[in-house]
Scaffold this motif. Sequence first.
Motif, mmCIF file in Angstrom:
data_model
loop_
_atom_site.group_PDB
_atom_site.id
_atom_site.type_symbol
_atom_site.label_atom_id
_atom_site.label_comp_id
_atom_site.label_asym_id
_atom_site.label_seq_id
_atom_site.Cartn_x
_atom_site.Cartn_y
_atom_site.Cartn_z
ATOM 1 N N ALA A 185 -0.794 -6.640 -0.946
ATOM 2 C CA ALA A 185 -0.758 -6.077 -2.295
ATOM 3 C C ALA A 185 0.243 -4.942 -2.433
ATOM 4 O O ALA A 185 0.800 -4.730 -3.515
ATOM 5 C CB ALA A 185 -2.159 -5.600 -2.697
ATOM 6 N N SER A 218 1.282 -11.927 -8.223
ATOM 7 C CA SER A 218 0.233 -12.020 -9.233
ATOM 8 C C SER A 218 0.749 -12.703 -10.500
ATOM 9 O O SER A 218 -0.030 -13.016 -11.401
ATOM 10 C CB SER A 218 -0.292 -10.623 -9.585
ATOM 11 O OG SER A 218 0.675 -9.872 -10.310
ATOM 12 N N LEU A 230 -4.518 -16.372 -7.493
ATOM 13 C CA LEU A 230 -4.127 -15.034 -7.942
ATOM 14 C C LEU A 230 -3.499 -14.985 -9.332
ATOM 15 O O LEU A 230 -3.873 -14.125 -10.149
ATOM 16 C CB LEU A 230 -3.190 -14.410 -6.896
ATOM 17 C CG LEU A 230 -2.690 -12.991 -7.179
ATOM 18 C CD1 LEU A 230 -3.853 -12.018 -7.322
ATOM 19 C CD2 LEU A 230 -1.742 -12.539 -6.072
ATOM 20 N N TYR A 235 -9.673 -9.636 -10.187
ATOM 21 C CA TYR A 235 -9.108 -9.384 -8.855
ATOM 22 C C TYR A 235 -9.978 -8.403 -8.077
ATOM 23 O O TYR A 235 -10.314 -8.643 -6.911
ATOM 24 C CB TYR A 235 -7.691 -8.846 -9.011
ATOM 25 C CG TYR A 235 -7.096 -8.339 -7.713
ATOM 26 C CD1 TYR A 235 -6.552 -9.214 -6.776
ATOM 27 C CD2 TYR A 235 -7.082 -6.974 -7.429
ATOM 28 C CE1 TYR A 235 -6.018 -8.750 -5.589
ATOM 29 C CE2 TYR A 235 -6.546 -6.498 -6.245
ATOM 30 C CZ TYR A 235 -6.023 -7.385 -5.325
ATOM 31 O OH TYR A 235 -5.494 -6.920 -4.141
ATOM 32 N N THR A 252 -0.608 -6.515 -7.666
ATOM 33 C CA THR A 252 -1.907 -7.033 -8.103
ATOM 34 C C THR A 252 -1.900 -7.189 -9.615
ATOM 35 O O THR A 252 -1.058 -6.596 -10.297
ATOM 36 C CB THR A 252 -3.036 -6.066 -7.690
ATOM 37 O OG1 THR A 252 -2.841 -4.799 -8.344
ATOM 38 C CG2 THR A 252 -3.052 -5.861 -6.185
ATOM 39 N N PRO A 253 -2.815 -7.974 -10.166
ATOM 40 C CA PRO A 253 -2.828 -8.194 -11.613
ATOM 41 C C PRO A 253 -2.949 -6.887 -12.391
ATOM 42 O O PRO A 253 -3.788 -6.035 -12.093
ATOM 43 C CB PRO A 253 -4.065 -9.074 -11.821
ATOM 44 C CG PRO A 253 -4.238 -9.786 -10.519
ATOM 45 C CD PRO A 253 -3.832 -8.801 -9.476
#
Length: 276
Positions: free
Chosen positions: A86, A111, A155, A163, A91-92
């Motif tokens: 990450a 993501s 993802l 997440y 990440t989202p």
Amino acid sequence: MNALLRTGLRLGGAAVAAGAAGAALLWSGVYDVGADAAHTRPVYALLEYARERSVAVRANGLTVPAGLDDAERVRRGAGNYAAMCAGCHLTPGAGPSELARGLYPAPPNLSQREVDAASAFWTIKHGIKASGMPAWGGRMDDAHVWDLVAFLGRLPSLDAQGYRELVARSDGHSHGGGESRPGHELEGGHAHAAGEAHAHDAVGPEHAQAATPHDAAGAQAHRHGDADAAGAQDRAAAHATAHTDQAMPTKPRDPPQADAPAAPAHEHADGHSHRH
């Protein structure tokens, strides 16, 4: 025939000249390899093409296991993505991290990108030279790599909350390589957590002879630190000095004379006779 030979010689001479020019360019150091200086367009295109073809050829021989959309595989992969990926691949809902902003070429935001399963597996296992992408295969078995690939397939469909929930339900950073073991291993084969107190073995005969507040083995507890190994001799010397100083009087006595008359003995309250 002569014309063909002359053409070949001209082409050969041009190739030699180009090679010499390239060698001179490299030797001069004029090409900037700093991560904050972009490649020229031809160099970037060449490297990008070489990377894509190299991964594709090697991934083509892999057999992708069935069931990569299995919820359990996705759950297991989530924790390793959070711990290992990450920071670079994001990440989202999150913007670029400090690490990702400093890398060149910039790592893809996974993501927001779908990946080919076989290519993702090969890349995770073997890494990419001179890109910041490490080879995780040395400490991660294939089953865990495929779990991570399974998570990558899920993802892009996750939002920030989804997440976080999936990572919270995962096993965390766990791939069988000793990554979850707390503390460190000592030379004697037993482990201590960082900062854990433990007792030293006696470092010399002074421990056995001196009457100090130490335990029966003459050991003293201390906490681990980065300087433990380097300071072992200093601590041993300090122990010996402390015990020796405690046993010696504050003022050295003159050595007894051979012909001096013996002093009368007297008895102390502890029942022991002493001669001065």
